[in-house]
Design an enzyme around this catalytic site. Structure first.
Site, PDB file in Angstrom:
ATOM      1  CB  VAL A  49     -31.473  63.470 -45.951  1.00  0.00           C
ATOM      2  CG1 VAL A  49     -32.807  62.744 -46.034  1.00  0.00           C
ATOM      3  CG2 VAL A  49     -31.351  64.486 -47.090  1.00  0.00           C
TER       4      VAL A  49
ATOM      5  CE1 TYR B 138      -5.818  48.393 -48.988  1.00  0.00           C
ATOM      6  CE2 TYR B 138      -6.705  46.340 -48.135  1.00  0.00           C
ATOM      7  CZ  TYR B 138      -5.621  47.152 -48.413  1.00  0.00           C
ATOM      8  OH  TYR B 138      -4.338  46.734 -48.128  1.00  0.00           O
TER       9      TYR B 138
ATOM     10  CG  HIS C 139     -13.052  48.906 -51.814  1.00  0.00           C
ATOM     11  ND1 HIS C 139     -11.982  48.168 -52.259  1.00  0.00           N
ATOM     12  CD2 HIS C 139     -12.656  50.203 -51.848  1.00  0.00           C
ATOM     13  CE1 HIS C 139     -10.982  48.979 -52.557  1.00  0.00           C
ATOM     14  NE2 HIS C 139     -11.367  50.223 -52.311  1.00  0.00           N
TER      15      HIS C 139
END
Length: 565
Positions: A271, A516, A518
């Site tokens: 997209v 990590y 996150h």
């Protein structure tokens, strides 16, 4: 015949990318164990229609769950557009997680240079791998099942987001979870009814027991259920695997419903823009590229954005939603002025300290992951070292003197036979960052910035964690019989400093900086979306990935990202 089978599997698995398609035929008896599908199998050879009720952008963690939930209504047509490809047998192997980060299953992003970290990487730029394919980052992550602390969710509600308190979200954790760990079968905090399988790592190294015992000697609670309270305790890993195989979001939530006639999934479909009427501010369609052709599809009800904490803010800004001055600088017409791309948070720390022992353990490296005997042990029986996610099977939780939460990671298996590794995670770092546009070309990566160790508190917390790891190994009885000790060879770039001094640990922290993966907060609740995850001031558009978290939880974000949709 057994030898021929092993040789054949080995050849297919580690030669060319064609193995993924060829292997479908010989792996069909194992489909119930999580073998991936090809696009035609999922789509049923259906063409992409001109219009759907819902369009889901990205088959990441949130996107897979939402597609599953929406398609429960047979009267709703749902389309999922995913830029990457389908999973393969190789992505099923937990031990190869680290190798997937530099594969075609990752966007291969690299953050901007930083002043106080990432010194071990070229130009002080840390790699930021993000998943690209069916399942998003859940096909390259380390498969930790964590939820965080009760306070993580209660504070979201206190920020004015109704329905996000812990007691509100716990039923959704239970709805998604299928936990097979024996001691949790009768727990009110666990469930065996959901799609996301959770189990103990199926290869149990005795070194993990020593890790848990060592923590106990230092006052940590042994064998805690860290999904309830990740605080002052240690435990073996709860992994999102089934029979030793990775359970991605796609395997958990798309595969079981792939035959629904109202669910269409298109891979290799990137997209490039969300279509929004500038007058009515209604999102009504998307533009995407498939097979090098620009295409458009329309939504009658809603567009669901699940492109992740990097690509979701990028796509919003490309579509006219974001800081107005930034958009104007890139000649993008402003539809809604919002703090998109700001307030980025992440967990980071040090990977990894090496500890030498007087015995040998299985080795995890590119050679052993292609060993035909280990592969057969994993493939046929779901056993052996290849079931260990990146070699990790132990976690502990402590607090730094600052009061911030720290996670300690124990890896009994490493790339050396007489070494185990330990790593640190700052669960509540001060560091912040942003995602901004490089230009208005949707095919160019955005600019990703993060202030590693700009905060002295972050650095001091990490030094404390590193010293705690050494104490855990060298000053407890648990590791005495294997004579475990920190590798005495200093890190080369820090060898001018006194070994084990605070200055040495600070140097090591800044060189071995590790994200990590996150990242969150770039489309956070209150600034970009409301508590129902609807984009503020725009109709027909929601965001359902980790970018919506206003504050990073005390958890690896796979399970929290599934929760709530």
């Amino acid at each position: 015949m057994k030898i021929i089978f092993i040789i054949f599997v080995y050849f297919l698995l580690f030669t060319t990318s064609i193995f993924a398609q060829l292997f479908q035929s010989i792996y069909s008896p194992f489909q119930q164990q999580g073998i991936p599908f090809r696009e035609n199998n999922l789509l049923g050879n259906r063409l992409i229609l001109r219009e759907y009720d819902f369009i889901v952008i990205g088959a990441g963690t949130g996107g897979c769950v939402v597609a599953n939930r929406l398609s429960e209504n047979p009267n709703w047509l749902v389309l999922v557009l995913e830029a990457g490809k389908d999973e393969t047998l190789y992505t099923d192997i937990p031990a190869v997680a680290s190798f997937l980060e530099s594969s075609e299953y990752s966007w291969g992003y690299t953050a901007e240079p930083v002043k106080n970290g990432c010194f071990g990487f070229k130009n002080n730029r840390c790699p930021w791998p993000k998943g690209k394919g069916m399942g998003g980052s859940s096909i390259i992550n380390d498969m930790y099942y964590q939820r965080g602390k009760k306070e993580d969710y209660d504070i979201i509600e206190k920020f004015g987001n109704d329905g996000w308190a812990y007691n509100d979200v716990l039923p959704y954790f239970l709805k998604s979870e299928n936990n097979s760990i024996p001691e949790y079968q009768n727990s009110q905090f666990h469930s065996q009814k959901g799609n996301l399988h959770v189990e103990r790592v199926r290869y149990h190294s005795p070194l993990v027991d020593k890790f848990i015992e060592a923590g106990g000697e230092l006052g940590l609670k042994r064998n805690i259920d860290y999904t309830i309270d990740p605080e002052y305790g240690s435990s073996r890993l709860q992994a999102t695997t089934i029979n030793g195989r990775r359970v991605s979001a796609s395997k958990a939530f798309i595969r079981p419903v792939k035959d629904r006639q109202n669910l269409h999934v298109a891979i290799f479909s990137q997209v490039t823009k969300i279509l929004i009427d500038p007058k009515t501010k209604l999102a009504f369609g998307v533009e995407f590229i498939k097979k090098e052709k620009k295409r458009t599809v329309y939504a009658k009800k809603e567009i669901i954005l699940s492109a992740g904490p990097i690509n979701s803010p990028q796509l919003l800004m490309l579509s006219g939603i974001g800081p107005k001055d930034h958009l104007k600088n890139h000649k993008i017409p402003v539809i809604q002025d919002l703090q998109v791309g700001q307030h980025l948070q992440d967990h980071y720390g040090t990977v990894a300290l090496e500890f030498i022992i007087n015995q040998t353990s299985p080795v995890i490296n590119q050679q052993t992951t292609s060993d035909p005997h280990l592969f057969e042990e994993w493939f046929k029986y779901g056993q052996g070292p290849l079931t260990v996610p990146r070699g990790v099977d132990g976690l502990a939780y402590i607090r730094a003197p600052s009061g911030r939460g720290l996670e300690l990671i124990f890896g009994p298996l490493s790339d050396k036979p007489n070494v185990f590794i330990m790593a640190t995670v700052l669960l509540q770092p001060d560091a912040r960052g942003s995602v901004t546009l490089k230009n208005n070309n949707p095919l160019d990566p955005p600019i990703m910035s993060y202030g590693y160790y700009d905060s002295n508190t972050d650095l001091e917390d990490n030094i404390y964690a590193l010293k705690y790891l050494v104490k855990m190994v060298e000053e407890t009885q648990a590791f005495k019989d294997v004579t475990a000790k920190l590798n005495p060879v200093p890190y080369p770039k820090c060898n001018s400093l006194p070994f084990r001094s605070d200055d040495y640990w600070a140097c090591l922290s800044k060189h071995l900086t590790h994200t990590y993966h996150h990242q969150c907060g770039t489309c956070r609740m209150g600034d970009v979306v409301n508590s129902k995850l609807q984009v503020l001031g725009v109709r027909g558009l929601r965001v359902v990935d980790s970018s919506i978290f206003p504050q990073i939880p005390h958890a690896h974000l796979y399970a929290p990202n599934i929760n709530g949709w």
